[in-house]
Design an enzyme around this catalytic site. Structure first.
Site, PDB file in Angstrom:
ATOM      1  N   ARG A 237      -3.965   6.571   0.634  1.00 25.61           N
ATOM      2  CA  ARG A 237      -4.510   7.786   1.244  1.00 25.61           C
ATOM      3  C   ARG A 237      -3.567   8.551   2.156  1.00 25.61           C
ATOM      4  NH1 ARG A 237      -9.672   4.695   3.323  1.00 25.61           N
ATOM      5  NH2 ARG A 237      -8.026   3.154   3.227  1.00 25.61           N
TER       6      ARG A 237
ATOM      7  N   TYR B 273     -14.306 -12.508   0.228  1.00 26.60           N
ATOM      8  CA  TYR B 273     -15.047 -11.295  -0.131  1.00 26.60           C
ATOM      9  C   TYR B 273     -16.260 -11.628  -1.003  1.00 26.60           C
ATOM     10  CZ  TYR B 273     -11.422  -8.360   1.856  1.00 26.60           C
ATOM     11  OH  TYR B 273     -10.562  -7.753   2.735  1.00 26.60           O
TER      12      TYR B 273
ATOM     13  N   ARG C 232       0.822  -1.228   0.000  1.00 26.88           N
ATOM     14  CA  ARG C 232       0.000   0.000   0.000  1.00 26.88           C
ATOM     15  C   ARG C 232       0.845   1.263   0.000  1.00 26.88           C
ATOM     16  NH1 ARG C 232      -5.527  -0.404   1.866  1.00 26.88           N
ATOM     17  NH2 ARG C 232      -6.301  -2.248   0.828  1.00 26.88           N
TER      18      ARG C 232
ATOM     19  N   ASP D 290      -6.642  -3.382  -7.356  1.00 29.54           N
ATOM     20  CA  ASP D 290      -7.164  -4.024  -6.151  1.00 29.54           C
ATOM     21  C   ASP D 290      -7.385  -5.506  -6.429  1.00 29.54           C
ATOM     22  OD1 ASP D 290      -8.254  -3.078  -3.359  1.00 29.54           O
ATOM     23  OD2 ASP D 290      -9.535  -4.716  -4.038  1.00 29.54           O
TER      24      ASP D 290
ATOM     25  N   ARG E 220      -7.516  11.137  -6.379  1.00 33.11           N
ATOM     26  CA  ARG E 220      -8.736  10.364  -6.148  1.00 33.11           C
ATOM     27  C   ARG E 220      -9.966  11.258  -6.197  1.00 33.11           C
ATOM     28  NH1 ARG E 220     -11.012   6.514  -1.444  1.00 33.11           N
ATOM     29  NH2 ARG E 220     -12.777   7.920  -1.642  1.00 33.11           N
TER      30      ARG E 220
END
Ligand code: CP3
Length: 347
Positions: free
Chosen positions: A30, A152, A26, A76, A39
């Site tokens: 953010r 998921y 990562r 992702d 973004r």
């Protein structure tokens, strides 16, 4: 520079280097103001992933700022179920949401026919990054491992106990095997396409491997990841693969012994001396600074990072965190960590 001469590839081929390469899971995200700005401009996280210009730019942001030894494709793990026909959205503060698979009928509707068409923007991003990356920086492609991705797909999002996924796997193992086989096939094909677009190293993320008991770890984490790596190796034997069965404890021994991969990613809980004596003689290791130490910074961060270097720097090693960077991380701490690793020398 040739791929084989890049530090990440040399470490994965078993070389003990004067100082290990460093990249961080990562590393784009953010915690970087330039990521947040792009973004906002893109509109949503998925718009970033599926617009090659944006995905290239976000991949390169941490390389420009910190000079990591490797870039990881910005995307992702959930684009794979998306490309198999599932609905996917990301909601602020809630993480990913999918329309959960409920039964074999839902499973039978998943299909590969649109798969590569839907993923074409991802391959375009890989090529775009490869064309603009500094000569010495390696490019990592990635995918989620079948167990984590299946969780998921069945839970419909993040989960604490994986109750639905485990119920499916325990009560209907043949059906869960069919889903796993589909994910093996799709993921291998996805990774091969990333190599053909320019990825030089691959990583498989099994973020939730640690939720499995030992027998299930071998069956639903190790075996499917081995099947994927075997398939990729048939057409691209030279491309090294890192597997990250996060938090699997003594299960790491099974991965190191089966040694179908080149590198093994360690979470922060793995004791360094144990990893050095039990694992590193068999395989290159990657990890494992606690991401919260990167938030804390200062002496706590530098002494923990130095301990990792002094122990695992004695063998083939890649410096990384034990899991992804969190959004609260001060970018200055990342810069300090990169400088520390780049200045360290094997005694
Ligand atoms: O490492 C990198 O810089 C490459 C990009 C990358 C992302 N996700 C971007 C992302 C990678 C390699 C992943 C993998 C991923 N995605 C995993 C495996 C690794 C891990 O963290 O365990 C998992 C489980 C996912 C699924 C996922 N994606 C979750 C649970 C979330 C929500 C959590 C969060 O941080 O908001 C995401 C969203 C996501 N993927 C973000 C990023 C930068 C945040 C999106 C945003 O709001 O901008």
């Amino acid at each position: 520079m040739q791929t084989a001469d890049k530090l990440l590839v040399r470490a994965l081929k078993g070389e003990t280097l004067a100082r290990p390469p460093i990249w961080l899971m990562r590393q784009a995200g953010r915690y970087l103001p330039e990521y947040r700005a792009l973004r906002t401009k893109a509109g949503s996280f998925l718009d970033l992933c599926y617009n090659p210009d944006f995905a290239v730019e976000v991949t390169l942001q941490p390389i420009r700022r910190f000079g990591f030894d490797a870039a990881i494709l910005f995307s992702d793990i959930l684009v794979v179920p998306h490309a198999l026909g599932m609905d996917l959205r990301f909601e602020e503060g809630r993480g990913p949401l999918l329309d959960a698979l409920k039964d074999d009928g839902d499973l039978a509707r998943l299909a590969m026919d649109q798969f590569h068409t839907k993923l074409r923007p991802v391959y375009a991003a890989v090529s775009g990054v490869r064309a603009t990356l500094p000569a010495e920086t390696a490019l990592i492609g990635f995918a989620g491992a079948p167990w984590t991705v299946a969780s998921y797909m069945i839970e419909g999002g993040s989960s604490r106990d994986f109750a639905k996924t485990k119920a499916w796997a325990y009560q209907r193992p043949e059906s869960f095997q069919r889903l796993t086989n589909l994910l093996v096939e799709a993921t291998a094909s996805y990774l091969i396409a990333q190599i053909e677009a320019g990825a030089e190293v691959l990583q498989l993320f099994d973020s939730w491997a640690g939720a499995l008991d030992h027998a299930s770890l071998l069956r639903w984490s190790l075996a499917p990841m081995k099947a994927i790596v075997d398939r990729v190796r048939m057409s691209h034997p030279e491309v090294p693969v890192i597997v990250f069965p996060r938090a699997c404890g003594a299960g790491y021994l099974d991965f190191a012994r089966s040694s179908f991969m080149h590198g093994l990613g360690l979470d922060s809980g793995v004791p360094l001396d144990w990893a050095f004596t039990q694992l590193q003689g068999r395989i290159a290791l990657q990890g494992n600074l606690d991401p919260q130490l990167l938030v804390a910074g200062g002496e706590a961060m530098t002494s923990a990072a130095t301990k990792i270097l002094d122990t695992l720097g004695q063998g083939p090693f890649i410096f990384n965190l034990g899991h992804g960077i969190v959004p609260e991380t001060p970018p200055e701490h990342v810069g300090q960590l990169v400088d520390l690793v780049k200045a360290w020398r094997r005694p």
